[in-house]
Design an enzyme around this catalytic site. Structure first.
Site, mmCIF file in Angstrom:
data_model
loop_
_atom_site.group_PDB
_atom_site.id
_atom_site.type_symbol
_atom_site.label_atom_id
_atom_site.label_comp_id
_atom_site.label_asym_id
_atom_site.label_seq_id
_atom_site.Cartn_x
_atom_site.Cartn_y
_atom_site.Cartn_z
ATOM 1 N N SER A 45 -60.618 56.969 24.313
ATOM 2 C CA SER A 45 -61.394 56.218 25.318
ATOM 3 C C SER A 45 -60.533 55.582 26.414
ATOM 4 C CB SER A 45 -62.207 55.124 24.625
ATOM 5 O OG SER A 45 -61.364 54.055 24.241
ATOM 6 N N THR A 67 -64.257 60.509 20.706
ATOM 7 C CA THR A 67 -64.937 59.214 20.751
ATOM 8 C C THR A 67 -66.445 59.418 20.838
ATOM 9 O OG1 THR A 67 -64.831 59.228 23.161
ATOM 10 C CG2 THR A 67 -63.060 58.090 22.017
ATOM 11 N N ASP A 147 -84.572 49.279 21.076
ATOM 12 C CA ASP A 147 -84.010 50.429 21.790
ATOM 13 C C ASP A 147 -85.124 51.047 22.626
ATOM 14 O OD1 ASP A 147 -82.923 52.920 22.604
ATOM 15 O OD2 ASP A 147 -81.540 52.905 20.903
ATOM 16 N N ARG A 209 -69.149 47.828 23.684
ATOM 17 C CA ARG A 209 -68.237 47.763 24.826
ATOM 18 C C ARG A 209 -68.184 46.316 25.299
ATOM 19 N NH1 ARG A 209 -66.375 51.849 23.300
ATOM 20 N NH2 ARG A 209 -66.192 53.855 24.365
ATOM 21 N N ASP A 233 -65.191 42.761 18.601
ATOM 22 C CA ASP A 233 -64.223 43.854 18.433
ATOM 23 C C ASP A 233 -63.853 44.423 19.798
ATOM 24 O OD1 ASP A 233 -62.784 45.992 16.965
ATOM 25 O OD2 ASP A 233 -64.330 47.275 17.835
ATOM 26 N N GLU A 238 -60.347 44.968 28.580
ATOM 27 C CA GLU A 238 -59.329 45.546 27.681
ATOM 28 C C GLU A 238 -58.320 46.338 28.510
ATOM 29 O OE1 GLU A 238 -61.086 47.924 24.548
ATOM 30 O OE2 GLU A 238 -62.510 46.354 24.073
ATOM 31 N N HIS A 255 -60.677 46.397 19.251
ATOM 32 C CA HIS A 255 -61.447 47.634 19.457
ATOM 33 C C HIS A 255 -61.108 48.665 18.373
ATOM 34 C CE1 HIS A 255 -63.320 50.475 22.720
ATOM 35 N NE2 HIS A 255 -63.570 50.918 21.502
ATOM 36 N N GLY A 258 -64.377 51.305 14.940
ATOM 37 C CA GLY A 258 -64.597 52.708 14.567
ATOM 38 C C GLY A 258 -63.375 53.361 13.948
ATOM 39 N N TYR A 259 -62.335 52.565 13.714
ATOM 40 C CA TYR A 259 -61.044 53.144 13.315
ATOM 41 C C TYR A 259 -60.863 53.304 11.814
ATOM 42 C CZ TYR A 259 -58.413 53.351 17.720
ATOM 43 O OH TYR A 259 -57.930 53.688 18.948
HETATM 44 N N1 LIG Z 1 -65.889 49.468 18.755
HETATM 45 C C1 LIG Z 1 -65.726 50.736 18.492
HETATM 46 O O1 LIG Z 1 -64.725 51.129 17.922
HETATM 47 C C2 LIG Z 1 -66.807 51.719 18.866
HETATM 48 C C3 LIG Z 1 -66.966 52.857 18.072
HETATM 49 C C4 LIG Z 1 -67.997 53.727 18.389
HETATM 50 C C5 LIG Z 1 -68.816 53.502 19.483
HETATM 51 N N2 LIG Z 1 -68.594 52.412 20.274
HETATM 52 C C6 LIG Z 1 -69.462 52.139 21.430
HETATM 53 O O2 LIG Z 1 -70.777 51.966 20.930
HETATM 54 C C7 LIG Z 1 -71.684 52.676 21.769
HETATM 55 C C8 LIG Z 1 -72.849 53.108 20.926
HETATM 56 O O3 LIG Z 1 -72.450 54.122 20.008
HETATM 57 P P1 LIG Z 1 -73.530 55.033 19.280
HETATM 58 O O4 LIG Z 1 -72.798 56.056 18.512
HETATM 59 O O5 LIG Z 1 -74.474 54.180 18.530
HETATM 60 O O6 LIG Z 1 -74.217 55.688 20.519
HETATM 61 P P2 LIG Z 1 -75.636 56.365 20.570
HETATM 62 O O7 LIG Z 1 -75.711 57.060 21.866
HETATM 63 O O8 LIG Z 1 -75.886 57.139 19.316
HETATM 64 O O9 LIG Z 1 -76.652 55.113 20.563
HETATM 65 C C9 LIG Z 1 -76.736 54.173 21.591
HETATM 66 C C10 LIG Z 1 -78.188 53.723 21.698
HETATM 67 O O10 LIG Z 1 -78.280 52.664 22.620
HETATM 68 C C11 LIG Z 1 -79.543 52.780 23.250
HETATM 69 N N3 LIG Z 1 -79.614 51.977 24.454
HETATM 70 C C12 LIG Z 1 -79.132 52.260 25.696
HETATM 71 N N4 LIG Z 1 -79.396 51.233 26.542
HETATM 72 C C13 LIG Z 1 -80.037 50.282 25.808
HETATM 73 C C14 LIG Z 1 -80.556 48.986 26.106
HETATM 74 N N5 LIG Z 1 -80.482 48.464 27.327
HETATM 75 N N6 LIG Z 1 -81.137 48.284 25.110
HETATM 76 C C15 LIG Z 1 -81.224 48.788 23.856
HETATM 77 N N7 LIG Z 1 -80.777 50.027 23.518
HETATM 78 C C16 LIG Z 1 -80.181 50.752 24.485
HETATM 79 C C17 LIG Z 1 -79.689 54.254 23.487
HETATM 80 O O11 LIG Z 1 -81.041 54.628 23.682
HETATM 81 C C18 LIG Z 1 -79.107 54.826 22.201
HETATM 82 O O12 LIG Z 1 -80.098 55.109 21.241
HETATM 83 C C19 LIG Z 1 -70.856 53.849 22.319
HETATM 84 O O13 LIG Z 1 -71.392 54.296 23.543
HETATM 85 C C20 LIG Z 1 -69.498 53.256 22.466
HETATM 86 O O14 LIG Z 1 -69.420 52.675 23.745
HETATM 87 C C21 LIG Z 1 -67.616 51.509 19.969
HETATM 88 O O1 LIG Z 2 -66.399 55.240 21.822
HETATM 89 C C1 LIG Z 2 -65.820 55.282 20.747
HETATM 90 O O2 LIG Z 2 -65.939 56.237 19.956
HETATM 91 C C2 LIG Z 2 -64.999 54.117 20.289
HETATM 92 O O3 LIG Z 2 -64.996 53.108 21.216
HETATM 93 C C3 LIG Z 2 -63.646 54.563 19.852
HETATM 94 O O4 LIG Z 2 -63.395 54.023 18.575
HETATM 95 C C4 LIG Z 2 -62.597 54.152 20.791
HETATM 96 O O5 LIG Z 2 -61.333 54.472 20.263
HETATM 97 P P1 LIG Z 2 -60.200 55.061 21.205
HETATM 98 O O6 LIG Z 2 -60.713 56.329 21.738
HETATM 99 O O7 LIG Z 2 -59.958 54.095 22.303
HETATM 100 O O8 LIG Z 2 -59.026 55.261 20.316
#
Ligand SMILES: NC(=O)c1ccc[n+]([C@@H]2O[C@H](COP(=O)([O-])OP(=O)(O)OC[C@H]3O[C@@H](n4cnc5c(N)ncnc54)[C@H](O)[C@@H]3O)[C@@H](O)[C@H]2O)c1
Ligand SMILES: O=C(O)[C@H](O)[C@H](O)COP(=O)(O)O
Length: 376
Positions: A45, A67, A147, A209, A233, A238, A255, A258-259
């Site tokens: 990312s 990611t 959602d 995010r 997280d 960042e 962050h 997901g690790y």
């Molecule tokens: N912290 C981490 O390590 C980490 C890891 C994985 C994902 N992420 C982040 O988390 C986000 C979500 O991941 P995911 O796998 O669940 O994605 P996903 O696409 O499966 O689900 C996201 C959901 O959010 C919904 N959505 C969009 N806008 C919205 C709003 N305003 N209100 C309510 N719901 C809304 C979408 O309809 C969708 O169903 C990713 O896009 C990524 O940015 C972070």
């Molecule tokens: O979007 C994702 O899948 C997560 O934010 C992911 O864990 C970010 O990890 P990175 O790619 O920065 O290592």
């Protein structure tokens, strides 16, 4: 074939070495010159993949991001150049789900306020939001989902509006992508006004995010509202979180929700499968063979007598307090945030631990939580 891969992407050698020559790079510092002769680009990312990065390359056959999020990728630009792209949807959803669940158990322990009996609101009910709900439901916790996009698309689950969720939930966990436009944009979804609408004693977790919460507004808010407890997280700006914010946060991590090793392996493996498709070759390697055993493979549980016992079991797999402690020591060091991420190789998912049942009490529900091998 030249394969350029982020140095923080595990298992690239094991999966891609047969397909070409691999060069690993610092994803945050990647330049157009480094990408010039690549046939395959594998990123995480922290790499902005756009016209500028690909300006000198005319031979790219595939871009993969291990990611879930794709906000760092200019998808329109890749499409305009007919460069196949794949991310890894769902790869680390279990890791995020378990992370949020463990964070809730840790808050419950710290504030002597059981998770059992609370109502949890999940904003964004896609892969990660659903994974949190799965853990919570396995433990018998009431979950509210918000959602509007899934609701409109005919998803059969029950949904509530964000206002209803905020009014009813004791805990709010955020799982939306970052979007800057449209009716449901998520940039600063939790701005000053929305933060001020949180009911007394709410716990707020952000594992999606950083910019979904206005971090400046959060500092101001926390100065007035010590009753609200926050777990972050992800951070606005960042890899440089606002230093003034950190003392107000209960659990801070760089962050890494997901690790898990499993999540990272799944991400790389999904790209391997996608590249094989693009190249029209058979993906014959297996993902399971990549993962090491957990330091202890099995524990025996006589009964799960209280929430503290459940937290102990969760800590056996992943102790969030260690990452929080390290974060506070290191986040202000130069490259501290990225170093912690780079060195984060210890975390496993519940499935890495077999739980045997030696007592009379039924603990089979632990398998719904994700642990392996629970048997009566
Ligand atoms: N912290 C981490 O390590 C980490 C890891 C994985 C994902 N992420 C982040 O988390 C986000 C979500 O991941 P995911 O796998 O669940 O994605 P996903 O696409 O499966 O689900 C996201 C959901 O959010 C919904 N959505 C969009 N806008 C919205 C709003 N305003 N209100 C309510 N719901 C809304 C979408 O309809 C969708 O169903 C990713 O896009 C990524 O940015 C972070
Ligand atoms: O979007 C994702 O899948 C997560 O934010 C992911 O864990 C970010 O990890 P990175 O790619 O920065 O290592």
């Amino acid at each position: 074939m030249k394969i350029l891969a982020d140095e923080n992407m595990p298992y690239v050698q094991q999966l891609f070495a047969d397909l070409g020559t691999i060069e690993t790079v610092n994803g945050r510092m990647l330049t157009a010159e480094q990408v010039q002769h690549a046939d395959v680009l594998l990123v995480r990312s922290v790499t902005q993949v756009n016209a500028q990065l690909l300006a000198l390359n005319s031979q790219l056959k595939f871009v993969g991001s291990a990611t879930i999020g794709t906000d760092h990728i200019d998808l329109d630009f890749l499409a305009s150049r007919n460069i196949p792209f794949s991310n890894a949807p769902g790869c680390n959803a279990t890791a995020v789900g378990e992370f949020a669940f463990i964070a809730m158990l840790e808050l419950a322990q710290r504030f002597n306020s059981p998770l059992k009996g609370k109502v949890v609101g999940i904003v964004g009910a896609g892969n990660t939001g659903t994974a949190v709900a799965k853990c919570l439901e396995a433990y018998g916790i009431e979950v509210l989902l918000c959602d509007p996009l899934l609701q409109q698309s005919g998803d059969g689950r029950e949904f509530v509006s964000l206002d209803v969720l905020i009014a009813r939930a004791d805990i709010i966990s955020l799982h939306v992508p970052i979007t800057k436009q449209g009716e449901h944009k998520t940039w600063y979804l939790f701005d000053e006004q929305r933060l001020n609408s949180l009911k007394q004693n709410t716990w707020l977790l952000n594992c999606c995010r950083g910019e979904v919460i206005d971090n400046r507004a959060l500092i101001k808010f926390k100065q007035q509202r010590d009753d609200v407890k926050v777990v972050l997280d992800v951070w606005e700006g960042e890899p440089n979180p606002m230093a003034e914010l950190v003392p107000y946060i209960e659990f801070c991590t760089p962050h890494i929700a997901g690790y898990s090793l499993e999540g990272k392996a799944r991400g790389t493996y999904m790209l391997y499968q996608q590249l094989a498709k693009v190249l029209n070759i058979k993906a014959d390697k297996q993902m399971d063979s990549l993962l090491p055993s957990l330091w202890s493979e099995q524990v025996s549980v006589a009964e799960m007598c209280n929430e503290r016992a459940l937290l102990q079991l969760a800590r056996f797999v992943y102790d969030l307090r260690d990452d929080d402690e390290l974060f506070r020591k290191q986040f202000l060091n130069p490259q501290g945030f990225d170093q912690m991420r780079k060195n984060h190789t210890h975390r496993r998912e519940f499935s890495a631990l077999k739980v045997g049942n030696t007592g009379q009490t039924d603990v089979n529900w632990l398998s719904n939580l994700g642990f392996s091998g629970v048997e009566l």
